[in-house]
Write a protein that holds these residues in place. Structure first.
Motif, PDB file in Angstrom:
ATOM      1  N   UNK A  81      48.049  24.155  86.044  1.00 41.62           N
ATOM      2  CA  UNK A  81      46.941  25.030  85.908  1.00 41.62           C
ATOM      3  C   UNK A  81      47.359  26.101  84.904  1.00 41.62           C
ATOM      4  N   UNK A  82      48.369  26.851  85.309  1.00 41.50           N
ATOM      5  CA  UNK A  82      48.592  28.104  84.545  1.00 41.50           C
ATOM      6  C   UNK A  82      48.969  27.803  82.842  1.00 41.50           C
ATOM      7  N   UNK A  83      49.827  26.703  82.701  1.00 43.70           N
ATOM      8  CA  UNK A  83      49.945  26.653  81.287  1.00 43.70           C
ATOM      9  C   UNK A  83      48.559  26.011  80.396  1.00 43.70           C
ATOM     10  N   UNK A  84      47.792  25.259  81.098  1.00 48.82           N
ATOM     11  CA  UNK A  84      46.556  24.697  80.625  1.00 48.82           C
ATOM     12  C   UNK A  84      45.787  26.050  80.528  1.00 48.82           C
ATOM     13  N   UNK A  85      45.692  27.042  81.337  1.00 55.43           N
ATOM     14  CA  UNK A  85      44.981  28.160  81.010  1.00 55.43           C
ATOM     15  C   UNK A  85      45.466  28.817  79.814  1.00 55.43           C
ATOM     16  N   UNK A  86      46.632  29.015  79.594  1.00 54.66           N
ATOM     17  CA  UNK A  86      47.333  29.460  78.521  1.00 54.66           C
ATOM     18  C   UNK A  86      46.922  28.887  77.213  1.00 54.66           C
ATOM     19  N   UNK A  87      46.938  27.473  77.126  1.00 54.92           N
ATOM     20  CA  UNK A  87      46.412  26.984  75.938  1.00 54.92           C
ATOM     21  C   UNK A  87      45.009  27.208  75.771  1.00 54.92           C
ATOM     22  N   UNK A  88      44.054  27.221  76.936  1.00 62.31           N
ATOM     23  CA  UNK A  88      42.836  27.550  76.506  1.00 62.31           C
ATOM     24  C   UNK A  88      42.468  28.798  76.078  1.00 62.31           C
ATOM     25  N   UNK A  89      43.400  30.022  76.436  1.00 64.05           N
ATOM     26  CA  UNK A  89      43.199  31.247  75.929  1.00 64.05           C
ATOM     27  C   UNK A  89      43.799  31.197  74.414  1.00 64.05           C
ATOM     28  N   UNK A  90      44.581  30.476  73.791  1.00 66.25           N
ATOM     29  CA  UNK A  90      44.732  30.211  72.401  1.00 66.25           C
ATOM     30  C   UNK A  90      43.789  29.709  71.505  1.00 66.25           C
ATOM     31  N   UNK A  91      43.205  28.443  72.108  1.00 60.07           N
ATOM     32  CA  UNK A  91      42.122  27.649  71.683  1.00 60.07           C
ATOM     33  C   UNK A  91      40.882  28.331  71.561  1.00 60.07           C
ATOM     34  N   UNK A  92      40.647  29.435  72.617  1.00 57.66           N
ATOM     35  CA  UNK A  92      39.222  30.175  72.298  1.00 57.66           C
ATOM     36  C   UNK A  92      39.480  31.346  71.353  1.00 57.66           C
ATOM     37  N   UNK A  93      40.685  31.634  70.670  1.00 56.57           N
ATOM     38  CA  UNK A  93      40.741  32.512  69.756  1.00 56.57           C
ATOM     39  C   UNK A  93      41.446  33.760  70.156  1.00 56.57           C
ATOM     40  N   UNK A  94      41.729  33.765  71.555  1.00 58.77           N
ATOM     41  CA  UNK A  94      42.515  35.065  72.263  1.00 58.77           C
ATOM     42  C   UNK A  94      44.019  35.284  71.595  1.00 58.77           C
ATOM     43  N   UNK A  95      44.508  36.170  71.564  1.00 58.42           N
ATOM     44  CA  UNK A  95      45.731  36.386  71.362  1.00 58.42           C
ATOM     45  C   UNK A  95      46.576  35.461  72.516  1.00 58.42           C
ATOM     46  N   UNK A  96      47.936  35.012  71.944  1.00 53.70           N
ATOM     47  CA  UNK A  96      48.719  34.155  72.760  1.00 53.70           C
ATOM     48  C   UNK A  96      48.966  34.937  73.950  1.00 53.70           C
ATOM     49  N   UNK A  97      48.733  34.644  75.184  1.00 52.75           N
ATOM     50  CA  UNK A  97      48.844  35.499  76.413  1.00 52.75           C
ATOM     51  C   UNK A  97      50.463  35.435  76.615  1.00 52.75           C
ATOM     52  N   UNK A  98      50.846  36.837  77.121  1.00 57.10           N
ATOM     53  CA  UNK A  98      52.353  36.932  77.685  1.00 57.10           C
ATOM     54  C   UNK A  98      52.386  35.982  78.634  1.00 57.10           C
ATOM     55  N   UNK A  99      53.033  34.923  78.812  1.00 54.99           N
ATOM     56  CA  UNK A  99      53.396  33.882  79.902  1.00 54.99           C
ATOM     57  C   UNK A  99      54.458  34.293  80.765  1.00 54.99           C
ATOM     58  N   UNK A 100      54.165  34.274  81.927  1.00 55.59           N
ATOM     59  CA  UNK A 100      55.201  34.761  83.060  1.00 55.59           C
ATOM     60  C   UNK A 100      55.440  33.513  83.927  1.00 55.59           C
ATOM     61  N   UNK A 101      56.254  32.677  83.353  1.00 56.87           N
ATOM     62  CA  UNK A 101      56.309  31.215  84.043  1.00 56.87           C
ATOM     63  C   UNK A 101      56.741  31.263  85.412  1.00 56.87           C
TER      64      UNK A 101
END
Length: 154
Positions: free
Chosen positions: A68-88
Motif C-alpha cells: 500500500x505504501x509504495x503504491x501510494x508513493x508511485x501515485x504521488x509521483x504520477x499526480x505530479x507531486x514531488x517525489x515523496x521522502x519514503x520512510x520504508x
C-alpha cells in the motif's frame, strides 16, 4: 490520442498482479489462472489472525501495508507531486491487526491500486513516469510471490 502499447501492457500486468488474469480461460501472463489469484483476492481469503501471524520476523499484514505504501508513493509521483521522502521502515511496523484494521488496510490498498490505474490511464505514451510504473509492477509481483509463500505457513 491513444495510449502507447507499452503503457497498455503495463496497465494489464498491474491489473493481473492485483486482480488476477482478466480471463482465466485465456490464461495468464504470470499469475495463477484461478479466480482471485492476484494480491487483492489472496488477501481477502486471509483472516486478521492469520495476517498477523509471525513468519520469520514479518507477517502478511506488514507486507500488505508495505505494498500500500509504495503504491501510494508511485501515485504521488504520477499526480505530479514531488517525489515523496519514503520512510520504508515505517511500512513494516505492523505486528497485529484486528478484524476491522485488516479490512481497513485491504481497503486502503484497493484505493491506492485504483488510483494507480487512473494514473496509468493518464499516461498517453512512455514518459518520465514509465520507470515508476514498471517499478510498481515488479515490486507488486515480487510481494505477490512472497505472500503466496507465506500463505503456505499460515
Amino acid at each position: 490520442m491513444s495510449h502507447h502499447p507499452m503503457v497498455m501492457s503495463a496497465k494489464r500486468m498491474i491489473q493481473e498482479a492485483f486482480e488476477g488474469p482478466a480471463d482465466p480461460q485465456e490464461g495468464s501472463y504470470y499469475v495463477n489462472t484461478e479466480p482471485n489469484s492476484g494480491v487483492l483476492g489472496l488477501l481477502e481469503s486471509i483472516s486478521a489472525q492469520k495476517a498477523s501471524q509471525d513468519i520469520n520476523g514479518t507477517n502478511l499484514a506488514a507486507h500488505t501495508d508495505h505494498v500500500r505504501y509504495y503504491v501510494w508513493g508511485t501515485n504521488e509521483i504520477l499526480t505530479g507531486n514531488e517525489n515523496p521522502k519514503m520512510q520504508w521502515e515505517e511500512s513494516w511496523k505492523i505486528e497485529n491487526v484486528s478484524d476491522e484494521e485488516w479490512r481497513d488496510l485491504q481497503e486502503e490498498l484497493r484505493t491506492e491500486y485504483k488510483k494507480l490505474l487512473e494514473g496509468v490511464d493518464r499516461m498517453k505514451s512512455i514518459d518520465i513516469h514509465t520507470n515508476e510504473v514498471l517499478g510498481s509492477l515488479a515490486h507488486t509481483a515480487y510481494h505477490l510471490g512472497a505472500m503466496k509463500q507465506m500463505m503456505k505457513m499460515v
